[in-house]
Scaffold this motif. Sequence first.
Motif, short mmCIF file in Angstrom:
data_model
loop_
_atom_site.label_atom_id
_atom_site.label_comp_id
_atom_site.label_asym_id
_atom_site.label_seq_id
_atom_site.Cartn_x
_atom_site.Cartn_y
_atom_site.Cartn_z
N ARG A 16 8.76 12.83 8.60
CA ARG A 16 7.60 14.14 8.43
C ARG A 16 6.31 13.35 7.66
O ARG A 16 5.54 13.86 7.71
CB ARG A 16 8.25 14.94 7.10
N ARG A 17 6.49 11.80 7.52
CA ARG A 17 5.43 11.38 6.77
C ARG A 17 4.90 10.07 7.66
O ARG A 17 5.55 8.85 7.56
CB ARG A 17 5.45 10.88 5.29
N PRO A 18 4.22 10.35 8.83
CA PRO A 18 3.88 9.15 9.57
C PRO A 18 3.21 8.13 9.00
O PRO A 18 2.23 8.39 8.24
CB PRO A 18 3.21 9.72 10.53
N ILE A 19 3.44 6.86 9.27
CA ILE A 19 2.77 5.39 8.50
C ILE A 19 2.12 4.98 9.70
O ILE A 19 0.58 4.83 9.66
CB ILE A 19 3.84 4.51 7.97
N LEU A 20 2.82 4.74 10.92
CA LEU A 20 1.86 4.15 11.96
C LEU A 20 1.57 5.44 12.96
O LEU A 20 2.50 6.13 13.40
CB LEU A 20 2.29 3.06 12.87
N ALA A 41 -2.17 0.13 4.63
CA ALA A 41 -2.59 0.59 5.84
C ALA A 41 -1.49 0.43 7.07
O ALA A 41 -1.48 1.22 8.04
CB ALA A 41 -3.67 -0.60 6.39
N GLY A 42 -0.45 -0.18 6.52
CA GLY A 42 0.63 -0.34 7.74
C GLY A 42 0.96 -1.63 8.37
O GLY A 42 1.81 -1.59 9.14
N LYS A 43 0.20 -2.69 7.73
CA LYS A 43 0.53 -4.06 8.60
C LYS A 43 2.10 -4.60 8.42
O LYS A 43 2.61 -5.05 9.25
CB LYS A 43 -0.47 -5.02 7.74
P1 ADP Z 1 0.38 -2.93 4.29
O1 ADP Z 1 1.15 -3.89 4.81
O2 ADP Z 1 -0.99 -2.62 5.15
O3 ADP Z 1 0.12 -2.95 2.67
P2 ADP Z 1 2.77 -1.14 4.39
O4 ADP Z 1 3.22 -1.17 5.65
O5 ADP Z 1 3.36 -1.93 3.50
O6 ADP Z 1 1.18 -1.65 4.31
O7 ADP Z 1 2.69 0.24 3.90
C1 ADP Z 1 2.13 1.35 4.47
C2 ADP Z 1 2.82 2.72 3.98
O8 ADP Z 1 4.29 2.87 4.11
C3 ADP Z 1 2.40 2.74 2.31
O9 ADP Z 1 2.03 4.16 2.33
C4 ADP Z 1 3.77 2.53 1.68
O10 ADP Z 1 3.98 3.30 0.76
C5 ADP Z 1 4.84 2.92 2.76
N1 ADP Z 1 6.00 2.07 2.69
C6 ADP Z 1 6.34 0.70 3.00
N2 ADP Z 1 7.26 0.51 2.97
C7 ADP Z 1 8.12 1.58 2.99
C8 ADP Z 1 9.60 1.71 2.95
N3 ADP Z 1 10.41 0.90 2.87
N4 ADP Z 1 10.03 2.93 2.57
C9 ADP Z 1 9.02 4.06 2.49
N5 ADP Z 1 7.67 3.85 2.66
C10 ADP Z 1 7.27 2.73 2.80
#
Ligand code: ADP
Length: 229
Positions: A16-20, A41-43
């Motif tokens: 429910r919470r898209p990251i990419l 950012a999602g790297k």
């Molecule tokens: P970046 O590497 O660009 O700093 P991330 O991929 O670590 O970004 O994080 C992107 C988003 O995903 C952030 O909002 C982070 O809080 C969330 N996130 C990262 N890892 C997890 C995880 N294992 N479970 C839930 N949310 C996560």
Amino acid sequence: GGEVRFEDVSFGYDPRRPILKGVSFTVPAGRTVAIVGPSGAGKSTLSRLLFRFYDANGGRILIDGQDISQVTQASLRATIGIVPQDTVLFNDTIRYNVAYGRTSASQAEVEHAAVLAHIDGFIAGLPDGWETMVGERGLKLSGGEKQRVAIARTILKDPPILMFDEATSALDTHTEREIQRNLREVSRGRTTLVIAHRLSTVVEADEIIVLEEGRVRERGRHADLLALG
Ligand code: ADP
Ligand code: ADP
């Protein structure tokens, strides 16, 4: 070989919470592409998908045209060699540190990797050469020298793709310059994906992808992106 392709990749740890949100880019074989963007950012998430720590919810990731959902994690680890930014060396010799994980490697293979990683000259200048102890009680190496040992360790496995993980922002200028030089020298002619926090780390990438809030915000060469502000 060694082409990496993201096609409209979507992912959320919680669906429910898209990251990419529909990420597409290609790293052509032999080229260097950098993924740059602010924290969150999602790297890292993107690199976890590439290693199948998680699978994408939508889209596809292809290596040389093969969908990685058909490939095991172990096989992906042999295909993509990771060079971490902060390398922790074992309290042992340079030889052990380079050969680590490949106890069957011959000295010739180890030395070849050291040549490719540009640590051969450095080793030759040490009184104990390959047998020099490093780590906590041994010779203190600079951040860039430590990374070169890590590069040699990775190159020894001869992966078709290298991934530099430089997402950590805390770096002194000297180390950052050394790391830039390592990247420039080692990436030449190899498929290289660089995950970086800042644009300044990846000046010479063939393409820079700027990731923001899980989307590709800009892409281009360093000079083009600077012109955009
Ligand atoms: P970046 O590497 O660009 O700093 P991330 O991929 O670590 O970004 O994080 C992107 C988003 O995903 C952030 O909002 C982070 O809080 C969330 N996130 C990262 N890892 C997890 C995880 N294992 N479970 C839930 N949310 C996560
Ligand atoms: P192995 O020694 O098993 O071949 P590698 O040398 O390829 O493993 O990678 C070193 C370690 O880094 C592995 O344990 C791998 O799981 C881990 N790793 C995987 N993805 C990442 C990443 N994005 N950043 C840092 N380390 C990672």
